[in-house]
Write a protein that holds these residues in place. Structure first.
Motif, mmCIF file in Angstrom:
data_model
loop_
_atom_site.group_PDB
_atom_site.id
_atom_site.type_symbol
_atom_site.label_atom_id
_atom_site.label_comp_id
_atom_site.label_asym_id
_atom_site.label_seq_id
_atom_site.Cartn_x
_atom_site.Cartn_y
_atom_site.Cartn_z
ATOM 1 N N GLU A 207 3.589 6.808 9.295
ATOM 2 C CA GLU A 207 1.456 7.176 8.576
ATOM 3 C C GLU A 207 1.493 8.811 9.234
ATOM 4 O O GLU A 207 2.316 9.476 9.790
ATOM 5 N N THR B 93 3.067 2.704 6.630
ATOM 6 C CA THR B 93 2.582 3.643 5.999
ATOM 7 C C THR B 93 1.106 3.269 5.535
ATOM 8 O O THR B 93 0.425 2.145 5.766
ATOM 9 N N ALA C 89 -0.200 4.339 2.893
ATOM 10 C CA ALA C 89 -0.461 4.441 1.782
ATOM 11 C C ALA C 89 -0.370 3.431 0.969
ATOM 12 O O ALA C 89 0.778 3.285 0.118
ATOM 13 N N TYR D 143 -0.894 1.768 -1.614
ATOM 14 C CA TYR D 143 -0.829 1.371 -2.629
ATOM 15 C C TYR D 143 -0.580 3.229 -3.463
ATOM 16 O O TYR D 143 -0.141 3.546 -4.709
ATOM 17 N N ARG D 144 0.640 3.263 -2.972
ATOM 18 C CA ARG D 144 1.415 4.636 -2.835
ATOM 19 C C ARG D 144 3.141 4.566 -2.495
ATOM 20 O O ARG D 144 3.711 5.320 -2.385
ATOM 21 N N GLU D 145 3.201 2.990 -2.094
ATOM 22 C CA GLU D 145 4.926 2.767 -1.633
ATOM 23 C C GLU D 145 4.946 2.791 -3.027
ATOM 24 O O GLU D 145 4.784 2.237 -4.282
ATOM 25 N N SER D 146 6.966 3.233 -3.161
ATOM 26 C CA SER D 146 6.798 3.470 -4.770
ATOM 27 C C SER D 146 8.542 2.754 -4.515
ATOM 28 O O SER D 146 9.162 2.164 -3.222
ATOM 29 N N GLU E 16 11.263 5.071 -2.260
ATOM 30 C CA GLU E 16 11.236 4.727 -1.305
ATOM 31 C C GLU E 16 11.207 3.195 -0.673
ATOM 32 O O GLU E 16 12.783 3.242 0.813
#
Length: 290
Positions: free
Chosen positions: A143, A185, A187, A189-192, A195
């Motif tokens: 974060e 984190t 984000a 809706y940006r957890e890939s 990662e």
């Protein structure tokens, strides 16, 4: 603008975490005192941050004596009595690291002696399933808040003594739990997948949105902090959240353990009939016929 100036403005000042701040959370406490004379949380055993509405509703339903502290923080605060001690139940503080840091700063300025955060998390490893409890031993700083409080580094760490007390309380409650690291984190809706796979290979079990910021504020302010999660979904072969009753049950067990951990680590147990804020409020309510 030159490339050099763009680069300078895109990064924090070196040693940012050591610089004095213009604003001070003590200003918040002083403002609260002007509206609520005598307001302090220094006499409580600590605070539990609750991030799920259903857990809050159940907690308040089980504790009708809870006393609302309206206007004390940028969150809803309730005082409850547990084992003769006052404990702060903090809810509706908003999602993510910045909200958790802001409210924790305010609680600290009001004198709270310790903070435990409880919430849900997604699993990064296939052996973790909905309803399992995880005690956070460290949080990967994905974060943006912790860098304002700590020197550059990969992880933020909870207080070891409070974490040990929470572990002991989980055992005493009969909760099935495991200890591990989490990835924090902002984000959601940006957890890939890349990662998730990378961090899982390094032994990180879960992903959530608050722990690293809580630990960073705690380390900066000298405030004992700890965190635990109930697994609600998974990033492994994506399993969306389903409001599993197992997750709800795990959250309730975590809440009981958090209350026990805070009161067990108090200076001394309050005797039966101790004069707590909640007991005084109940006496006043009974005297008024409420």
């Amino acid at each position: 603008m030159s490339p050099q100036r763009r680069t300078a403005l895109s990064t924090l000042l070196p040693g940012k975490h050591t610089l004095p701040a213009v604003t001070d959370p003590a200003e918040h406490a002083a403002y609260v005192l002007t509206r609520h004379p005598g307001s302090t949380l220094a006499t409580t055993a600590g605070a539990v941050l609750v991030h799920q509405g259903r857990l809050l509703r159940q907690a308040l339903a089980d504790r009708p004596e809870a006393l609302a502290l309206d206007g004390w923080a940028s969150a809803d605060l309730h005082l409850i009595s547990h084992r003769g001690h006052d404990v702060v139940l903090c809810s509706r503080l908003g999602a993510g690291a910045p909200a958790t840091a802001l409210v924790t700063e305010q609680l600290t300025a009001l004198g709270v002696p310790a903070v435990i955060s409880l919430g849900t998390a997604a699993a990064l490893v296939p052996e973790l399933h909905a309803g399992e409890a995880v005690l956070c031993e460290k949080a990967l700083r994905g974060e943006g808040t912790s860098r304002h409080y700590l020197a550059p580094g990969y992880f933020a760490h909870p207080d070891p003594h409070l974490t040990a007390a929470l572990a002991a309380a989980l055992d005493a409650c009969g909760t099935r739990w495991r200890r591990g690291a989490s990835w924090t984190t902002d984000a959601l809706y940006r957890e890939s997948a890349a990662e998730a796979q990378l961090y899982a290979r390094h032994g990180i079990l879960t992903v959530e949105m608050e722990a690293a910021a809580l630990f960073a504020v705690g380390r900066h302010r000298g405030l004992p902090t700890a965190a635990a999660f109930a697994v609600a979904d998974s990033l492994v072969n994506r399993t969306p959240r389903t409001d599993s009753p197992d997750t709800t049950a795990a959250l309730e067990q975590l809440l009981t353990a958090a209350f026990d951990a805070l009161t067990n680590t108090s200076v001394s147990p309050a005797p039966p009939g101790a004069d707590t804020v909640v007991s005084r409020h109940n006496e006043q309510r009974e005297a008024s016929g409420g």
